[in-house]
Motif scaffolding. Structure first.
Motif, PDB file in Angstrom:
ATOM      1  N   TYR A 450       6.723 -20.192  16.553  1.00  0.00           N
ATOM      2  CA  TYR A 450       5.949 -20.531  17.750  1.00  0.00           C
ATOM      3  C   TYR A 450       4.447 -20.572  17.486  1.00  0.00           C
ATOM      4  N   ALA A 451       4.031 -20.373  16.244  1.00  0.00           N
ATOM      5  CA  ALA A 451       2.607 -20.248  15.935  1.00  0.00           C
ATOM      6  C   ALA A 451       1.930 -21.606  15.834  1.00  0.00           C
ATOM      7  N   ASP A 452       0.630 -21.611  16.083  1.00  0.00           N
ATOM      8  CA  ASP A 452      -0.201 -22.782  15.793  1.00  0.00           C
ATOM      9  C   ASP A 452      -0.651 -22.769  14.336  1.00  0.00           C
ATOM     10  N   TYR A 453      -0.918 -21.571  13.825  1.00  0.00           N
ATOM     11  CA  TYR A 453      -1.204 -21.387  12.403  1.00  0.00           C
ATOM     12  C   TYR A 453      -0.378 -20.196  11.904  1.00  0.00           C
ATOM     13  N   VAL A 454       0.165 -20.345  10.704  1.00  0.00           N
ATOM     14  CA  VAL A 454       0.837 -19.236  10.028  1.00  0.00           C
ATOM     15  C   VAL A 454       0.081 -18.977   8.733  1.00  0.00           C
ATOM     16  N   LEU A 455      -0.352 -17.737   8.536  1.00  0.00           N
ATOM     17  CA  LEU A 455      -1.163 -17.373   7.382  1.00  0.00           C
ATOM     18  C   LEU A 455      -0.354 -16.478   6.448  1.00  0.00           C
ATOM     19  N   PRO A 456      -0.258 -16.837   5.158  1.00  0.00           N
ATOM     20  CA  PRO A 456       0.592 -16.080   4.230  1.00  0.00           C
ATOM     21  C   PRO A 456      -0.058 -14.770   3.810  1.00  0.00           C
ATOM     22  N   ALA A 457       0.616 -13.668   4.064  1.00  0.00           N
ATOM     23  CA  ALA A 457       0.095 -12.339   3.746  1.00  0.00           C
ATOM     24  C   ALA A 457       0.760 -11.791   2.486  1.00  0.00           C
ATOM     25  N   THR A 458       0.065 -10.918   1.816  1.00  0.00           N
ATOM     26  CA  THR A 458       0.616 -10.268   0.629  1.00  0.00           C
ATOM     27  C   THR A 458       1.607  -9.176   1.010  1.00  0.00           C
ATOM     28  N   THR A 459       2.498  -8.871   0.087  1.00  0.00           N
ATOM     29  CA  THR A 459       3.391  -7.720   0.232  1.00  0.00           C
ATOM     30  C   THR A 459       2.735  -6.498  -0.406  1.00  0.00           C
ATOM     31  N   GLN A 460       3.404  -5.372  -0.335  1.00  0.00           N
ATOM     32  CA  GLN A 460       2.833  -4.125  -0.840  1.00  0.00           C
ATOM     33  C   GLN A 460       2.616  -4.158  -2.352  1.00  0.00           C
ATOM     34  N   LEU A 461       3.316  -5.019  -3.069  1.00  0.00           N
ATOM     35  CA  LEU A 461       3.111  -5.093  -4.513  1.00  0.00           C
ATOM     36  C   LEU A 461       1.785  -5.758  -4.868  1.00  0.00           C
ATOM     37  N   GLU A 462       1.093  -6.345  -3.865  1.00  0.00           N
ATOM     38  CA  GLU A 462      -0.022  -7.238  -4.163  1.00  0.00           C
ATOM     39  C   GLU A 462      -1.363  -6.785  -3.598  1.00  0.00           C
ATOM     40  N   HIS A 463      -1.439  -5.595  -3.021  1.00  0.00           N
ATOM     41  CA  HIS A 463      -2.718  -5.186  -2.429  1.00  0.00           C
ATOM     42  C   HIS A 463      -2.894  -3.664  -2.493  1.00  0.00           C
ATOM     43  N   TRP A 464      -4.115  -3.230  -2.195  1.00  0.00           N
ATOM     44  CA  TRP A 464      -4.455  -1.813  -2.120  1.00  0.00           C
ATOM     45  C   TRP A 464      -4.128  -1.276  -0.725  1.00  0.00           C
ATOM     46  N   ASP A 465      -3.738  -0.008  -0.669  1.00  0.00           N
ATOM     47  CA  ASP A 465      -3.586   0.646   0.630  1.00  0.00           C
ATOM     48  C   ASP A 465      -3.352   2.135   0.444  1.00  0.00           C
ATOM     49  N   ILE A 466      -3.428   2.857   1.559  1.00  0.00           N
ATOM     50  CA  ILE A 466      -3.074   4.275   1.611  1.00  0.00           C
ATOM     51  C   ILE A 466      -2.066   4.453   2.735  1.00  0.00           C
ATOM     52  N   ILE A 467      -1.031   5.222   2.464  1.00  0.00           N
ATOM     53  CA  ILE A 467       0.024   5.476   3.438  1.00  0.00           C
ATOM     54  C   ILE A 467      -0.025   6.934   3.872  1.00  0.00           C
ATOM     55  N   LYS A 468      -0.118   7.131   5.183  1.00  0.00           N
ATOM     56  CA  LYS A 468      -0.023   8.456   5.794  1.00  0.00           C
ATOM     57  C   LYS A 468       1.409   8.587   6.314  1.00  0.00           C
ATOM     58  N   PRO A 469       2.244   9.409   5.676  1.00  0.00           N
ATOM     59  CA  PRO A 469       3.667   9.453   6.053  1.00  0.00           C
ATOM     60  C   PRO A 469       3.883  10.199   7.366  1.00  0.00           C
ATOM     61  N   TYR A 470       5.089  10.036   7.915  1.00  0.00           N
ATOM     62  CA  TYR A 470       5.438  10.858   9.067  1.00  0.00           C
ATOM     63  C   TYR A 470       6.747  11.623   8.841  1.00  0.00           C
ATOM     64  N   GLY A 471       7.173  11.703   7.572  1.00  0.00           N
ATOM     65  CA  GLY A 471       8.363  12.482   7.256  1.00  0.00           C
ATOM     66  C   GLY A 471       8.130  13.548   6.203  1.00  0.00           C
ATOM     67  N   HIS A 472       6.926  13.615   5.656  1.00  0.00           N
ATOM     68  CA  HIS A 472       6.581  14.675   4.703  1.00  0.00           C
ATOM     69  C   HIS A 472       5.069  14.809   4.668  1.00  0.00           C
ATOM     70  N   LEU A 473       4.542  15.575   3.729  1.00  0.00           N
ATOM     71  CA  LEU A 473       3.130  15.966   3.775  1.00  0.00           C
ATOM     72  C   LEU A 473       2.305  15.383   2.633  1.00  0.00           C
ATOM     73  N   HIS A 474       2.776  14.279   2.022  1.00  0.00           N
ATOM     74  CA  HIS A 474       2.120  13.740   0.829  1.00  0.00           C
ATOM     75  C   HIS A 474       1.431  12.417   1.139  1.00  0.00           C
ATOM     76  N   LEU A 475       0.089  12.430   1.147  1.00  0.00           N
ATOM     77  CA  LEU A 475      -0.681  11.207   1.284  1.00  0.00           C
ATOM     78  C   LEU A 475      -0.515  10.400   0.002  1.00  0.00           C
ATOM     79  N   ALA A 476      -0.401   9.059   0.122  1.00  0.00           N
ATOM     80  CA  ALA A 476      -0.087   8.262  -1.063  1.00  0.00           C
ATOM     81  C   ALA A 476      -0.971   7.030  -1.148  1.00  0.00           C
ATOM     82  N   LEU A 477      -1.326   6.687  -2.371  1.00  0.00           N
ATOM     83  CA  LEU A 477      -2.133   5.502  -2.664  1.00  0.00           C
ATOM     84  C   LEU A 477      -1.235   4.405  -3.221  1.00  0.00           C
ATOM     85  N   ASN A 478      -1.453   3.198  -2.751  1.00  0.00           N
ATOM     86  CA  ASN A 478      -0.750   2.044  -3.302  1.00  0.00           C
ATOM     87  C   ASN A 478      -1.716   1.189  -4.102  1.00  0.00           C
ATOM     88  N   ARG A 479      -1.420   1.040  -5.392  1.00  0.00           N
ATOM     89  CA  ARG A 479      -2.170   0.121  -6.241  1.00  0.00           C
ATOM     90  C   ARG A 479      -1.463  -1.228  -6.262  1.00  0.00           C
TER      91      ARG A 479
END
Length: 741
Positions: A450-479
């Motif tokens: 239904y979009a007028d524009y669709v923009l291709p986004a990267t998956t987790q293998l392709e970008h930096w991020d930090i994940i704050k979990p909600y099932g344990h106590l370990h902050l994690a970095l994604n390279r």
């Protein structure tokens, strides 16, 4: 797998973390071919204390998703009618300039509130989720979005009792002697808790699963306690009736660390097991036995999940169940207490510099995401209903104060055409010719059509991020492990480019992803983040919060409530317009009088996640969709027989909102009167082009404005299979199944 690759000089091993909406937030490692830059394999990080080297069956196929033949690799511009899914590739410059021009025109004509961002947990990443996006929309002054679709009711209710969504550490379940898994299909939605449950079970613990359905978790536990959907608070009140009435409380803990015990005792005096039995469908003696076992077994643990809060009384249900551990002193024990979410342990994280709310001028309206169908209406009364009113004391919005119609919709990290309640209303809005819609995606989902524009986004293998979990106590970095596939870009970069095209010149829009994440880590000042540094995350990939080991958060009280105690009586609830004591708020289906033995009476439909999908993610992965089979409706044999429904028959499931055709699967592992439709199938992969959210309401739960996905009254009847002409196209078959003209 690590041993296979770590000695190979041609392979680089990159540590990252799963981004999906799951408590486990698994740390992973990816093997990458140094010559080609292609990912070769993925596995769970063996040193992470919860991941422990294993990934779920979905994420174990993450490379298939990343390199999928249908992966979006270039920006697309619509060429067909909305919903047809016909697009032509365009350059990034053309897409960004075209979007920015349309947004500026919209803001000039209708105001910034006419722009609505729509997102949820397609990634749980702090940056690719709501980092740069929040900066962009704050700077714009767009309408705010109340992200209520999953957990808000239970979180609010739990916090009224406990003070925050904080509780037992996952690893502590291994020490319990009694575990109540309450409203959670752990093996499907939280599988990394299960090894700790299994360890406890092997050491002699009793494991009881409280659920309307005999899930795979209930079968593995060996003991299933069935009850009708949405009646959990009645069960908890009756358990407290027995525990208090038979003198099984921990009087010292109650005296020291709780507030309002006398009022609670008076309230539950009327909640006999017989009364609860008439509501829950569970025998009174079974309720008594469970209450006694819970009160007399140490340590006793409860894993309560979001299944029990997706109904009209969901917040009160979570609030009431959360009272149990304090009543019996379970918090004193390593292996005792309750866990809804670990997110409250991260509540001191400072995200001021990340989200940059200081860029916001004024206070734009906030729209409730579960009422997207209303929000996309042109009717002022419907738009007014879409305004977020999370508490009874919040005034309703008048139609004349509803603000402008939504004229631009920016969707990222979500697939509302598939996952939102009242699907017909949502699709009606998405079809509006005057609605400008942009979708950031990996695939051409139902929403992207239904979009007028669709923009291709990267998956987790392709970008930096930090994940704050909600099932344990370990902050994690994604390279990032690999370069972006095709022309895909991280969400952060897409919003960065849009900001530049809109003329937003603030320096925060020029920061790189690494700079943003480093600043986020280095800006933390609360003691729970002591020792978590950018360099440490780069080196190891994950770091535990600076909390004691073992972690017994409320062994000596110190609840993060206004009183510092577990609040059986909550003055804050009274001020917010609620009953300040634990209570039973019936689900909407029970208020309406269903279910019934009458074959014309509606059944209660719940729609938990299918085992092979994660919400609407992974539905397009061939192997996983094949494993799941087809969209089903599980139905009790007695309910099927009363309606002349045979196993494997096609059935019509309908109510006042819409209908869907599913395949019946007879299953005596359901509370009678309950049907279960595993979700969330994309409509384009469903035989009749619809999914179960045709039936779910925009109705809000009692707290937080949450969703009521498991509080749906439906009618079910068999239908004859369509007689499609030989050689008919799939579209023709779908049309025949829908019964369209």
């Amino acid at each position: 797998l690590l041993n296979r690759y770590q000695s190979d000089p041609n392979v680089q091993i990159v540590t990252g973390v799963c981004p999906h909406d799951c408590p486990d937030s698994c740390s992973w490692q990816v093997a990458v071919d140094r010559a080609t830059g292609r990912a070769l394999d993925i596995w769970g990080h063996p040193e992470h204390p919860v991941t422990a080297g294993a990934l779920c069956t979905k994420v174990d196929r993450y490379l298939e998703r990343t390199y999928h033949r249908d992966r979006l690799t270039t920006p697309l511009k619509r060429t067909g009618a909305k919903g047809e899914g016909r697009f032509t590739p365009v350059s990034w410059d053309e897409a960004i300039d075209g979007i920015a021009a349309r947004l500026q025109e919209t803001i000039t004509r209708y105001g910034a509130e006419s722009v609505l961002p729509y997102s949820y947990a397609g990634t749980m990443g702090l940056l690719q989720g709501e980092g740069m996006a929040q900066r962009f929309f704050n700077r714009m002054g767009a309408s705010q979005l109340a992200r209520t679709i999953c957990s808000v009711a239970g979180g609010e209710g739990y916090a009224y009792t406990i003070g925050a969504t904080e509780g037992m550490e996952t690893e502590a379940f291994a020490r319990a002697k009694l575990i109540l898994i309450w409203g959670s299909n752990t093996l499907t939605s939280n599988m990394h808790l299960w090894p700790f449950v299994q360890q406890a079970k092997n050491d002699g613990a009793r494991v009881v699963v409280i659920d309307p359905a005999r899930t795979r978790t209930a079968r593995a536990a060996g003991e299933w306690f069935p009850l009708r959907p949405g009646t959990d608070a009645a069960l908890a009140l009756a358990m407290m009736h027995v525990i208090i009435g038979e003198g099984l409380i921990d009087a010292d803990y109650v005296e020291r660390y709780t507030l309002g015990f006398d009022a609670l005792a008076a309230r539950v005096a009327e909640w006999t097991p017989e009364r609860a039995a008439s509501i829950t469908g569970a025998p009174a003696e079974q309720i008594r036995e469970l209450a006694r076992a819970y009160a007399t077994t140490r340590p006793a643990a409860i894993r309560v999940n979001y299944g029990l809060q997706r109904h009209a009384g969901g917040g009160m249900a979570a609030r009431t169940v959360a009272c149990l551990p304090a009543l019996v002193g379970a918090w004193r024990d390593h292996g005792g207490g309750i866990q809804l979410s670990a997110s409250g342990a991260f509540r001191h994280m400072d995200r001021t510099a990340l989200h940059r709310r200081d860029l916001l001028t004024g206070e734009p309206r906030t729209l409730n995401m579960i009422r997207l169908g209303d929000a996309l209406s042109l009717d002022p009364a419907a738009i007014a209903r879409a305004h977020h009113h999370p508490r009874p004391v919040d005034a309703e919005t008048r139609p004349e104060d509803a603000g402008p119609p939504v004229k631009a919709l920016i969707v990222y990290n979500s697939n509302p055409a598939a996952v939102n309640p009242d699907q017909s209303a949502v699709l009606h809005g998405l079809r509006r010719d005057d609605l400008f819609t942009v979708v950031l995606e990996h695939f051409q989902t139902d929403t992207a059509d239904y979009a007028d524009y669709v923009l291709p986004a990267t998956t987790q293998l392709e970008h930096w991020d930090i994940i704050k979990p909600y099932g344990h106590l370990h902050l994690a970095l994604n390279r990032p492990a690999i370069a972006p596939v095709g022309q895909s870009l991280p969400n952060s970069e897409i919003f960065r480019r849009l900001a530049a095209a809109m003329g937003y010149a603030e320096p925060c829009f020029a920061q790189s992803d690494e700079e943003i994440l480093r600043q986020l880590v280095e800006s933390q000042t609360h003691p729970t983040f002591d020792g978590i540094t950018w360099d440490a995350l780069l080196d190891k990939g994950f770091m535990r919060l600076n909390l004691p080991q073992p972690y017994l958060p409320f062994a000596q009280g110190d609840f993060p409530t206004p009183s510092g105690k577990c609040e059986f009586y909550s003055e804050r609830m009274a001020q917010d317009g609620y009953d300040p004591l634990p209570a039973y708020t019936p689900p909407a289906w029970q208020q309406a009088g269903a279910p019934s033995s009458d074959t014309n009476a509606p059944l209660v439909c719940i729609s938990p996640p299918a085992h092979s999908f994660l919400n609407s993610s992974f539905v397009n992965v061939d192997r996983l969709r094949t494993r799941e089979g087809q969209p089903l409706l599980r139905i009790h044999p007695a309910d099927a027989a009363a309606r002349a429904i045979a196993d494997a028959a096609t059935v019509r499931v309908w109510n006042e909102r819409g209908e869907v055709r599913l395949v019946a699967a007879l299953d005596d592992g359901l509370a009678p009167g309950t049907v279960l439709a595993p979700g969330v199938w994309w409509a384009k992969f469903s035989p009749d082009g619809r999914n179960v959210n045709q039936l779910t309401p925009q109705q809000q739960s009692d707290m937080g404005g949450g969703a009521s996905f498991y509080d749906v009254r439906v009618q079910v009847e068999p239908v004859a299979p369509p007689a499609a002409p030989e050689g008919a196209s799939p579209a023709a078959v779908a049309t025949a199944m829908r019964g369209d003209d």
